[in-house]
Design a protein around this motif. Structure first.
Motif, PDB file in Angstrom:
ATOM      1  N   TYR A   1      27.863  18.914 -14.899  1.00 56.87           N
ATOM      2  CA  TYR A   1      28.843  17.919 -15.329  1.00 56.87           C
ATOM      3  C   TYR A   1      28.180  16.570 -15.587  1.00 56.87           C
ATOM      4  O   TYR A   1      27.008  16.367 -15.271  1.00 56.87           O
ATOM      5  CB  TYR A   1      29.963  17.797 -14.290  1.00 56.87           C
ATOM      6  CG  TYR A   1      30.788  19.058 -14.195  1.00 56.87           C
ATOM      7  CD1 TYR A   1      31.873  19.261 -15.034  1.00 56.87           C
ATOM      8  CD2 TYR A   1      30.422  20.078 -13.319  1.00 56.87           C
ATOM      9  CE1 TYR A   1      32.597  20.436 -14.989  1.00 56.87           C
ATOM     10  CE2 TYR A   1      31.142  21.258 -13.267  1.00 56.87           C
ATOM     11  CZ  TYR A   1      32.231  21.441 -14.101  1.00 56.87           C
ATOM     12  OH  TYR A   1      32.938  22.609 -14.068  1.00 56.87           O
ATOM     13  N   THR A   2      28.943  15.677 -16.150  1.00 54.73           N
ATOM     14  CA  THR A   2      28.399  14.386 -16.567  1.00 54.73           C
ATOM     15  C   THR A   2      28.818  13.253 -15.639  1.00 54.73           C
ATOM     16  O   THR A   2      28.810  12.086 -16.026  1.00 54.73           O
ATOM     17  CB  THR A   2      28.848  14.070 -18.010  1.00 54.73           C
ATOM     18  OG1 THR A   2      30.281  14.031 -18.051  1.00 54.73           O
ATOM     19  CG2 THR A   2      28.325  15.113 -18.987  1.00 54.73           C
ATOM     20  N   ILE A   3      29.214  13.594 -14.420  1.00 54.43           N
ATOM     21  CA  ILE A   3      29.621  12.589 -13.434  1.00 54.43           C
ATOM     22  C   ILE A   3      28.686  12.660 -12.231  1.00 54.43           C
ATOM     23  O   ILE A   3      28.174  13.729 -11.900  1.00 54.43           O
ATOM     24  CB  ILE A   3      31.082  12.786 -12.982  1.00 54.43           C
ATOM     25  CG1 ILE A   3      31.261  14.162 -12.325  1.00 54.43           C
ATOM     26  CG2 ILE A   3      32.032  12.613 -14.169  1.00 54.43           C
ATOM     27  CD1 ILE A   3      32.628  14.371 -11.692  1.00 54.43           C
ATOM     28  N   PRO A   4      28.451  11.532 -11.555  1.00 50.09           N
ATOM     29  CA  PRO A   4      27.582  11.546 -10.376  1.00 50.09           C
ATOM     30  C   PRO A   4      28.180  12.361  -9.230  1.00 50.09           C
ATOM     31  O   PRO A   4      29.403  12.522  -9.122  1.00 50.09           O
ATOM     32  CB  PRO A   4      27.481  10.067  -9.999  1.00 50.09           C
ATOM     33  CG  PRO A   4      27.809   9.318 -11.236  1.00 50.09           C
ATOM     34  CD  PRO A   4      28.831  10.169 -11.950  1.00 50.09           C
ATOM     35  N   VAL A   5      27.325  12.844  -8.361  1.00 50.85           N
ATOM     36  CA  VAL A   5      27.767  13.570  -7.163  1.00 50.85           C
ATOM     37  C   VAL A   5      28.693  12.682  -6.337  1.00 50.85           C
ATOM     38  O   VAL A   5      29.694  13.161  -5.785  1.00 50.85           O
ATOM     39  CB  VAL A   5      26.553  14.022  -6.327  1.00 50.85           C
ATOM     40  CG1 VAL A   5      27.021  14.655  -5.011  1.00 50.85           C
ATOM     41  CG2 VAL A   5      25.695  14.996  -7.108  1.00 50.85           C
ATOM     42  N   TYR A   6      28.362  11.393  -6.242  1.00 50.85           N
ATOM     43  CA  TYR A   6      29.217  10.485  -5.474  1.00 50.85           C
ATOM     44  C   TYR A   6      30.654  10.480  -6.002  1.00 50.85           C
ATOM     45  O   TYR A   6      31.616  10.420  -5.229  1.00 50.85           O
ATOM     46  CB  TYR A   6      28.659   9.062  -5.524  1.00 50.85           C
ATOM     47  CG  TYR A   6      27.603   8.761  -4.494  1.00 50.85           C
ATOM     48  CD1 TYR A   6      27.908   8.793  -3.137  1.00 50.85           C
ATOM     49  CD2 TYR A   6      26.305   8.432  -4.873  1.00 50.85           C
ATOM     50  CE1 TYR A   6      26.947   8.509  -2.179  1.00 50.85           C
ATOM     51  CE2 TYR A   6      25.328   8.152  -3.914  1.00 50.85           C
ATOM     52  CZ  TYR A   6      25.662   8.191  -2.572  1.00 50.85           C
ATOM     53  OH  TYR A   6      24.707   7.926  -1.618  1.00 50.85           O
ATOM     54  N   VAL A   7      30.812  10.530  -7.313  1.00 44.19           N
ATOM     55  CA  VAL A   7      32.155  10.514  -7.901  1.00 44.19           C
ATOM     56  C   VAL A   7      32.894  11.805  -7.576  1.00 44.19           C
ATOM     57  O   VAL A   7      34.075  11.785  -7.198  1.00 44.19           O
ATOM     58  CB  VAL A   7      32.068  10.293  -9.422  1.00 44.19           C
ATOM     59  CG1 VAL A   7      33.450  10.412 -10.066  1.00 44.19           C
ATOM     60  CG2 VAL A   7      31.466   8.928  -9.730  1.00 44.19           C
ATOM     61  N   PHE A   8      32.203  12.930  -7.717  1.00 42.30           N
ATOM     62  CA  PHE A   8      32.832  14.201  -7.346  1.00 42.30           C
ATOM     63  C   PHE A   8      33.216  14.202  -5.877  1.00 42.30           C
ATOM     64  O   PHE A   8      34.306  14.661  -5.505  1.00 42.30           O
ATOM     65  CB  PHE A   8      31.881  15.361  -7.644  1.00 42.30           C
ATOM     66  CG  PHE A   8      32.429  16.698  -7.254  1.00 42.30           C
ATOM     67  CD1 PHE A   8      33.416  17.314  -8.015  1.00 42.30           C
ATOM     68  CD2 PHE A   8      31.977  17.353  -6.113  1.00 42.30           C
ATOM     69  CE1 PHE A   8      33.940  18.544  -7.649  1.00 42.30           C
ATOM     70  CE2 PHE A   8      32.497  18.588  -5.742  1.00 42.30           C
ATOM     71  CZ  PHE A   8      33.476  19.187  -6.516  1.00 42.30           C
TER      72      PHE A   8
END
Length: 450
Positions: free
Chosen positions: A106-113
């Motif tokens: 995915y194109t989102i950081p791990v922190y965001v997930f």
């Protein structure tokens, strides 16, 4: 909700500022759902329990957040261990995660997930609290949350959404939490209330909502926050699937509200505000697992079916004698089961995956998979939650004393009351001097049972 997947270096994604911002906004919307739930539940109880009901939701924001950082994220979304649980040392304490490290595929950081999933973990035990209104010690409730998310929610989240989780590998579709959130919470609520018993005066004393405007406010905020809950669960906004889920969320909720009101009018002769709010929530619950698999017309069917089934189910507590105070079982368990199973009928094969339901030529295969997911989560959560409640009840005690329950749990557990009727602008006026000749005596305050 798609779990992390592995990609080849040649097609590895890069960080998307748009998707990252979108997911942070969705995370904030899901966070709002917990205080919204507090208002929804808080308006449904009697005056003497209002603050306790609010606090039973709010405390989840504190407890689950810390547990999620320490080990919850790692258990739910770490490297699979035996298809039952996960663990990654880098996720424990969120200590080994790079600032720009992406969630796999995915194109989102791990922190965001991680923070998006945190808000789901916070909301789920708060849902249970509505079944236990008026009678549970606050300390025991806080300890129950701690134990429950550790041995029930984190493992079930891994089963359903974690790479390698056995229900995910089986092909069970749960876009945003029909099994992991709603069936999980509804079954847990049933397990706990079977252990702790009924409220004093159940089926004898009137236990009407004290503030229907507060209920409607909570329901409206839940509806608002649910767009982040559902549309955000695709973890991006590149291919239109999240947009379909957004539309289906609105459509199914509207259909369920109308269906509940229609059933209520035919059955009881009135359109009630409580029915409108409850119907909306039933629709939101049912479309949560199914909205990424069905068309908008399918969403109407899902919402309408769930609205009627949940309206019928809330009365079962009087028939079978279990005291589900605010209809968590009737709305979240029944709505979650309905929405999850209806995937097996209405999945088009053209939105989140190519899996088709019975009405679109897919036969009974997907329905069978959905049934396995539904009843596995239901049974596990019901049994383990009941055992946890029994252990707490036999050790520190789960219930307040009967006299404290009758007099009001707010004052006993929190040393506060929700409303002050003695100050200026409310309640009865008082005089600092005796009334003069010809005037009526000052009214006498009388105790009123709230």
């Amino acid at each position: 909700m798609p779990p992390g997947i592995t990609t080849f270096a040649a097609d590895a994604p890069t960080l998307s500022a748009a998707n990252t911002g979108f997911m942070l906004i969705c995370s904030a919307l899901v966070m709002v759902m917990t205080p919204a739930l507090a208002f929804f539940y808080g308006g449904m109880v009697r005056v003497k329990s209002t603050l306790n009901m609010l606090m039973m939701s709010f405390i989840s924001l504190g407890i689950v957040t810390i547990l999620w950082v320490l080990y919850g994220f790692s258990l739910a979304f770490g490297t699979d261990i035996g298809s039952f649980i996960g663990w990654s040392s880098d996720f424990a304490g969120l200590s080994g995660i790079g600032v720009t490290q992406l969630w796999d595929g995915y194109t989102i950081p791990v922190y965001v997930f991680a923070v998006f999933q945190l808000m789901f973990a916070v909301l789920t035990p708060a849902l249970i609290s509505g079944a236990l209104a008026d009678r549970v010690k606050f300390t025991s409730w806080a300890l129950f949350i701690t134990l429950w998310v550790t041995v029930v929610y984190f493992p079930v989240a891994h089963w359903v959404w974690g790479a390698g989780g056995w229900l995910y590998e089986l092909g069970v579709i749960d876009f945003a939490g029909g099994t992991a959130v709603h069936i999980n919470a509804g079954a847990a609520a049933l397990g706990v209330i079977l252990v702790i018993g009924k409220r004093v005066g159940f089926k004898k004393d009137p236990m009407r909502p004290h503030s229907l405007p507060l209920v409607m406010l909570g329901a409206g905020l839940l509806w608002f926050g649910w767009f982040g809950f559902n549309a955000g669960s695709w973890l991006g906004n590149d291919d239109g699937v999240g947009a379909v889920m957004f539309v289906n969320t609105q459509v199914a909720t509207a259909a369920a509200m109308l269906a509940w009101l229609g059933y209520e009018k035919l059955r009881h002769g009135s359109f009630t505000t409580l029915g409108a709010a409850s119907g909306a929530v039933a629709g939101l619950v049912a479309i949560t697992p199914s909205g990424g698999a069905v068309s908008p017309l399918g969403a109407i069917a899902v919402g309408a079916i769930a609205g009627v089934l949940c309206a019928m189910a809330v009365g079962l507590k009087y028939r079978f004698g279990y005291d589900d105070s605010l209809d968590v079982v009737g709305v979240h368990l029944v709505g979650g089961v309905a929405g999850s199973l209806l995937v097996g009928l209405f999945a088009t094969g053209g939105v989140q995956s190519d899996a088709k339901g019975l009405f679109y030529g897919g036969g009974l295969e997907q329905l069978g998979k959905q049934a396995v997911g539904v009843f596995a989560v239901l049974a596990y959560s019901l049994v383990v939650s009941a055992v946890l409640a029994l252990i707490l009840d036999k050790t520190i005690g789960m219930r307040v004393e009967e006299d404290d329950e009758v007099s009001g749990i707010d004052q006993v557990e929190h040393a506060e009351t929700a409303y002050d009727f003695s100050g200026a602008g409310g309640g009865l006026s008082t005089r600092s001097t005796p009334p003069g000749p010809g005037t009526s005596p000052a009214p006498t305050n009388k105790k009123v049972d709230a």
